[in-house]
Write an enzyme that holds these catalytic residues in place. Structure first.
Site, mmCIF file in Angstrom:
data_model
loop_
_atom_site.group_PDB
_atom_site.id
_atom_site.type_symbol
_atom_site.label_atom_id
_atom_site.label_comp_id
_atom_site.label_asym_id
_atom_site.label_seq_id
_atom_site.Cartn_x
_atom_site.Cartn_y
_atom_site.Cartn_z
ATOM 1 N N GLY A 10 -17.454 -22.455 -6.750
ATOM 2 C CA GLY A 10 -16.949 -22.354 -8.118
ATOM 3 C C GLY A 10 -16.646 -23.742 -8.676
ATOM 4 N N ASP A 35 -16.860 -11.789 1.587
ATOM 5 C CA ASP A 35 -16.710 -11.122 0.290
ATOM 6 C C ASP A 35 -15.236 -10.769 0.123
ATOM 7 O OD1 ASP A 35 -16.600 -9.387 -1.866
ATOM 8 O OD2 ASP A 35 -18.569 -8.546 -1.451
ATOM 9 N N ALA A 59 -12.026 -16.409 -7.631
ATOM 10 C CA ALA A 59 -11.464 -15.371 -8.501
ATOM 11 C C ALA A 59 -12.588 -14.573 -9.128
ATOM 12 C CB ALA A 59 -10.621 -16.004 -9.613
ATOM 13 N N TYR A 60 -12.247 -13.392 -9.594
ATOM 14 C CA TYR A 60 -13.150 -12.641 -10.453
ATOM 15 C C TYR A 60 -12.906 -13.208 -11.851
ATOM 16 C CZ TYR A 60 -15.435 -8.709 -12.745
ATOM 17 O OH TYR A 60 -16.277 -7.937 -13.501
ATOM 18 N N THR A 100 -3.665 -18.100 -14.483
ATOM 19 C CA THR A 100 -4.225 -18.360 -15.813
ATOM 20 C C THR A 100 -3.213 -18.120 -16.930
ATOM 21 O OG1 THR A 100 -5.850 -17.474 -17.393
ATOM 22 C CG2 THR A 100 -5.090 -15.974 -15.717
ATOM 23 N N ASP A 101 -3.488 -18.731 -18.078
ATOM 24 C CA ASP A 101 -2.664 -18.465 -19.268
ATOM 25 C C ASP A 101 -2.897 -17.047 -19.803
ATOM 26 O OD1 ASP A 101 -5.267 -19.102 -19.982
ATOM 27 O OD2 ASP A 101 -4.692 -19.965 -21.922
ATOM 28 N N TYR A 124 -8.541 -8.697 -17.077
ATOM 29 C CA TYR A 124 -8.559 -9.962 -16.320
ATOM 30 C C TYR A 124 -7.126 -10.512 -16.182
ATOM 31 C CZ TYR A 124 -9.244 -14.969 -15.458
ATOM 32 O OH TYR A 124 -9.163 -16.248 -14.956
HETATM 33 N N1 LIG Z 1 -12.572 -21.359 -15.836
HETATM 34 C C1 LIG Z 1 -11.482 -21.488 -16.556
HETATM 35 O O1 LIG Z 1 -11.527 -22.060 -17.647
HETATM 36 C C2 LIG Z 1 -10.178 -20.977 -16.036
HETATM 37 C C3 LIG Z 1 -9.096 -20.881 -16.919
HETATM 38 C C4 LIG Z 1 -7.861 -20.450 -16.428
HETATM 39 C C5 LIG Z 1 -7.708 -20.136 -15.088
HETATM 40 N N2 LIG Z 1 -8.772 -20.218 -14.261
HETATM 41 C C6 LIG Z 1 -8.559 -19.873 -12.849
HETATM 42 O O2 LIG Z 1 -8.877 -21.018 -12.079
HETATM 43 C C7 LIG Z 1 -9.459 -20.618 -10.838
HETATM 44 C C8 LIG Z 1 -10.796 -21.285 -10.648
HETATM 45 O O3 LIG Z 1 -11.660 -20.927 -11.708
HETATM 46 P P1 LIG Z 1 -13.170 -21.449 -11.785
HETATM 47 O O4 LIG Z 1 -13.494 -21.646 -13.210
HETATM 48 O O5 LIG Z 1 -13.361 -22.551 -10.798
HETATM 49 O O6 LIG Z 1 -13.924 -20.129 -11.283
HETATM 50 P P2 LIG Z 1 -15.487 -19.935 -11.022
HETATM 51 O O7 LIG Z 1 -16.258 -21.185 -11.306
HETATM 52 O O8 LIG Z 1 -15.892 -18.671 -11.719
HETATM 53 O O9 LIG Z 1 -15.536 -19.709 -9.455
HETATM 54 C C9 LIG Z 1 -15.025 -18.548 -8.875
HETATM 55 C C10 LIG Z 1 -15.459 -18.519 -7.444
HETATM 56 O O10 LIG Z 1 -15.000 -17.288 -6.874
HETATM 57 C C11 LIG Z 1 -16.055 -16.748 -6.112
HETATM 58 N N3 LIG Z 1 -16.000 -15.300 -6.021
HETATM 59 C C12 LIG Z 1 -15.955 -14.390 -7.017
HETATM 60 N N4 LIG Z 1 -15.973 -13.141 -6.515
HETATM 61 C C13 LIG Z 1 -16.034 -13.279 -5.164
HETATM 62 C C14 LIG Z 1 -16.097 -12.367 -4.091
HETATM 63 N N5 LIG Z 1 -16.098 -11.034 -4.278
HETATM 64 N N6 LIG Z 1 -16.146 -12.844 -2.824
HETATM 65 C C15 LIG Z 1 -16.155 -14.165 -2.592
HETATM 66 N N7 LIG Z 1 -16.101 -15.100 -3.574
HETATM 67 C C16 LIG Z 1 -16.057 -14.641 -4.838
HETATM 68 C C17 LIG Z 1 -17.322 -17.148 -6.857
HETATM 69 O O11 LIG Z 1 -18.412 -17.049 -5.983
HETATM 70 P P3 LIG Z 1 -19.917 -17.116 -6.509
HETATM 71 O O12 LIG Z 1 -20.187 -18.574 -6.705
HETATM 72 O O13 LIG Z 1 -20.716 -16.507 -5.406
HETATM 73 O O14 LIG Z 1 -19.953 -16.317 -7.777
HETATM 74 C C18 LIG Z 1 -16.976 -18.579 -7.247
HETATM 75 O O15 LIG Z 1 -17.281 -19.476 -6.222
HETATM 76 C C19 LIG Z 1 -9.519 -19.077 -10.871
HETATM 77 O O16 LIG Z 1 -8.383 -18.549 -10.244
HETATM 78 C C20 LIG Z 1 -9.468 -18.754 -12.358
HETATM 79 O O17 LIG Z 1 -8.902 -17.471 -12.581
HETATM 80 C C21 LIG Z 1 -9.991 -20.630 -14.695
#
Ligand SMILES: NC(=O)c1ccc[n+]([C@@H]2O[C@H](COP(=O)([O-])OP(=O)(O)OC[C@H]3O[C@@H](n4cnc5c(N)ncnc54)[C@H](OP(=O)(O)O)[C@@H]3O)[C@@H](O)[C@H]2O)c1
Length: 165
Positions: A10, A35, A59-60, A100-101, A124
């Site tokens: 991610g 998983d 995260a999902y 998250t916010d 979410y």
């Molecule tokens: N992105 C944002 O702007 C944002 C904003 C606020 C908070 N956050 C939080 O910050 C954190 C990191 O976010 P991010 O943007 O880095 O997320 P991301 O790029 O979507 O990465 C999520 C990771 O979780 C893995 N994942 C999802 N379902 C899974 C499963 N069933 N089993 C194993 N792995 C699984 C994904 O694997 P795959 O690569 O195989 O899909 C991916 O590697 C999360 O907690 C998110 O809620 C993010």
């Protein structure tokens, strides 16, 4: 120090994977290796590896799809982090988790603080709040970071979307 990192492919996990080796032995896991909807597998792998630090960068994150895949979102964002916290406590380890916010409704006309009342408006946000609550209930040494944007050039990121537009 032995560190287990979840979500290594991610946005956040990728950066963690690059910097963590400075701090010790790192075992980074991706979906094909574990998983996160398989709670028994989480229990098994953490009990075997016995880390000192667990970092949950996974995260999902499909905000819109979560309205349809509610059970899956709740499992990955709600139940899995709680289980990580419980195992972490039993191992005398620490857990770093990202939230998250979206746990807030955005109606406050001032910056949010940690003690503000959460009121998620979508599945979410509800699933991420469930994760926070389960960690607080089951965990001991934990850190929950609520962030609002993660910026990177990886995957389906905000930056890549804007560049495409
Ligand atoms: N992105 C944002 O702007 C944002 C904003 C606020 C908070 N956050 C939080 O910050 C954190 C990191 O976010 P991010 O943007 O880095 O997320 P991301 O790029 O979507 O990465 C999520 C990771 O979780 C893995 N994942 C999802 N379902 C899974 C499963 N069933 N089993 C194993 N792995 C699984 C994904 O694997 P795959 O690569 O195989 O899909 C991916 O590697 C999360 O907690 C998110 O809620 C993010």
């Amino acid at each position: 120090m032995k560190i287990v990192l979840f979500g290594k492919n991610g946005q956040l996990g990728w950066e963690f994977q690059r910097i963590l080796p400075i701090f010790g032995e790192v075992i980074s896991l991706e979906r094909t290796e574990l998983d996160l909807s398989d709670l028994q597998a989480i229990q098994k792998i953490l009990s075997e590896l016995k880390p000192n630090l667990i970092i949950n960068a996974s995260a999902y994150t499909e905000v819109d799809l979560a309205e349809k895949e509610t059970d899956l979102a709740m499992k990955i964002n709600g139940l899995a982090p709680g289980l990580m916290a419980e195992i972490s406590r039993k191992l005398n380890a620490a857990l770093i988790h990202y939230s998250t916010d979206y746990v807030f409704d955005g109606r406050k006309n001032a910056p949010y603080t940690e003690s503000d009342q959460a009121n998620p408006l979508n599945v979410y946000g509800q699933s991420k709040l469930m994760g926070e609550e389960n960690i607080k209930q089951a965990g001991d040494a934990y850190l929950i970071l609520r962030t609002s944007w993660v910026y990177s050039l990886r995957g389906n990121s905000f930056v890549n979307k804007v560049l495409k537009w």
